[in-house]
Design an enzyme around this catalytic site. Structure first.
Site, short mmCIF file in Angstrom:
data_model
loop_
_atom_site.label_atom_id
_atom_site.label_comp_id
_atom_site.label_asym_id
_atom_site.label_seq_id
_atom_site.Cartn_x
_atom_site.Cartn_y
_atom_site.Cartn_z
N ASP A 52 44.79 88.87 45.76
CA ASP A 52 45.78 89.82 44.74
C ASP A 52 47.24 89.26 45.26
O ASP A 52 47.98 90.16 44.60
CB ASP A 52 45.24 91.34 45.27
CG ASP A 52 45.58 91.64 46.88
OD1 ASP A 52 45.96 90.73 47.74
OD2 ASP A 52 45.38 92.67 47.30
N SER A 53 47.37 88.23 46.04
CA SER A 53 48.72 87.57 45.95
C SER A 53 49.07 87.21 44.53
O SER A 53 50.13 86.46 44.20
CB SER A 53 48.77 86.49 46.79
OG SER A 53 47.57 85.48 46.70
N ASP A 91 39.71 89.50 45.73
CA ASP A 91 40.35 90.59 46.11
C ASP A 91 40.08 91.69 45.32
O ASP A 91 40.27 91.77 44.05
CB ASP A 91 41.77 90.33 46.31
CG ASP A 91 42.11 89.72 47.93
OD1 ASP A 91 41.39 90.36 48.81
OD2 ASP A 91 43.34 89.45 47.86
N LYS A 121 36.55 90.69 48.68
CA LYS A 121 37.24 90.92 49.99
C LYS A 121 37.73 92.14 50.03
O LYS A 121 38.59 92.62 48.82
CB LYS A 121 38.13 89.76 50.02
CG LYS A 121 39.26 90.08 51.42
CD LYS A 121 39.65 88.54 51.81
CE LYS A 121 40.91 88.43 51.00
NZ LYS A 121 42.21 89.31 51.30
N GLU A 123 40.45 95.09 52.32
CA GLU A 123 41.34 95.21 53.50
C GLU A 123 41.18 96.38 54.39
O GLU A 123 41.22 97.47 53.85
CB GLU A 123 42.83 95.25 52.96
CG GLU A 123 43.38 93.78 52.29
CD GLU A 123 44.73 93.79 51.90
OE1 GLU A 123 45.59 94.75 52.41
OE2 GLU A 123 45.07 92.82 51.28
N GLU A 190 45.10 87.87 59.38
CA GLU A 190 46.25 87.55 58.76
C GLU A 190 47.44 87.86 60.05
O GLU A 190 47.48 88.93 60.34
CB GLU A 190 46.54 88.14 57.68
CG GLU A 190 47.95 87.60 56.94
CD GLU A 190 48.03 87.94 55.37
OE1 GLU A 190 47.17 88.32 54.96
OE2 GLU A 190 49.37 87.74 54.81
O1 KIV Z 1 45.75 87.73 48.52
C1 KIV Z 1 45.80 86.59 49.28
O2 KIV Z 1 46.19 85.60 48.83
C2 KIV Z 1 45.23 86.72 50.56
C3 KIV Z 1 45.34 85.75 51.35
C4 KIV Z 1 46.64 85.74 51.86
C5 KIV Z 1 44.50 85.88 52.63
O3 KIV Z 1 44.55 87.91 50.92
#
Ligand code: KIV
Length: 272
Positions: A52-53, A91, A121, A123, A190
């Site tokens: 989600d980055s 994510d 994924k 969190e 992280e």
């Molecule tokens: O969203 C992302 O890129 C991440 C990584 C930094 C692990 O969760």
């Protein structure tokens, strides 16, 4: 432990656990679009994370919170069309799994069904236990993410190292064990102290993949734009840049501008 490298034609969640058992480090990078994913997959990366980055590096938002489930599915399906070897993890975005387990499952199913991804994924730990259980019960592989979890940035108030104090470190260790017990196939840690990350990696049988968590974990992940040097304002200590693509691209584009202005481009050979 041996670092012998077994060839994987296709990386699966099972391969990752096997890599940990064999002492082979796991490589993971983010990707959000077809062209970049193709390069990354061809370079033999083990895991591609549609992070989600994307909210930061693709859309220019300050945090990961604004990205929607539809947007994540769009990025994930573009990545999936490019890959032939890597495991693709997506994510599940902020707001699509925290409120109740049924909604979490619906969101996870949409990602899997509409993008063709291989895993999702999440969190968090104890707080999202019921959602993780529900998703896993539907046969969807889940990767956890603890430590600095960017979806909680407004709770933390800063992007500094997490779990430096005993209480937070203890909760992180408990959460990691819980995620393993629930059936997660791997965990991202992280920005936490390397010593704590090592302890967690040694206490788990599932792989621990670090970002800013030191070298004594089972694998490493970076955001592709950071590795390539496209995010020049972002300079955390953990980041190793392998290129200065921002500068290289800038030079190429400036040259193109000059060539167009001076009528150098296109030349005789570059036309029909
Ligand atoms: O969203 C992302 O890129 C991440 C990584 C930094 C692990 O969760």
């Amino acid at each position: 432990m041996s670092a012998a490298k077994k060839e994987y034609k296709r990386v699966t969640v099972k391969s990752l656990v096997e890599m940990k058992r064999n002492g082979e480090r796991i490589s993971m990078l983010t990707a959000y679009d077809y062209s970049m994913a193709k390069v990354i997959d061809d370079a033999n990366i083990d895991v591609i994370l549609v992070g989600d980055s994307a909210s930061n590096v693709m859309a220019g938002h300050e945090t990961t919170l604004p990205i929607t489930l539809d947007q994540m599915i769009y990025h994930a399906s573009s990545v999936i069309r490019a890959i032939s070897r890597s495991l693709v993890v997506v994510d599940i975005p902020f707001g699509s799994y925290q409120s109740d387990p049924k909604e979490a499952l619906r969101s996870a199913i949409r990602i899997m069904k509409e993008s063709g991804a291989h895993a999702i994924k999440v969190e968090g730990g104890l707080e999202i236990k019921d959602s993780v259980k529900r998703i896993l019960n539907a046969g969807i592989p889940v990767m956890g993410h603890l430590g600095l979890t960017p979806q909680s940035i407004y709770k933390f108030g800063t992007y500094t190292v997490r779990a430096k104090e005993d209480e937070e470190a203890e909760k992180l260790k408990q959460d990691a064990l819980l995620l393993q017990k629930l059936g997660c196939f791997a965990i991202v840690l992280e920005k936490i102290p390397a010593k704590l990350a090592k302890e967690v990696a040694e206490s788990l049988t599932i792989p621990v993949i670090g970002i800013g968590a030191g070298g004594d974990v089972d694998g490493q992940v970076l955001v592709i734009h950071d590795l390539l040097g496209m995010t020049k304002e972002f300079n955390p200590r953990f980041l190793r840049r392998y290129m200065n693509l921002y500068e290289e691209m800038g030079k190429a584009i400036s040259q193109y501008v000059t060539d167009v202005k001076t009528r150098d481009f296109p030349n005789e050979e570059e036309q029909y």
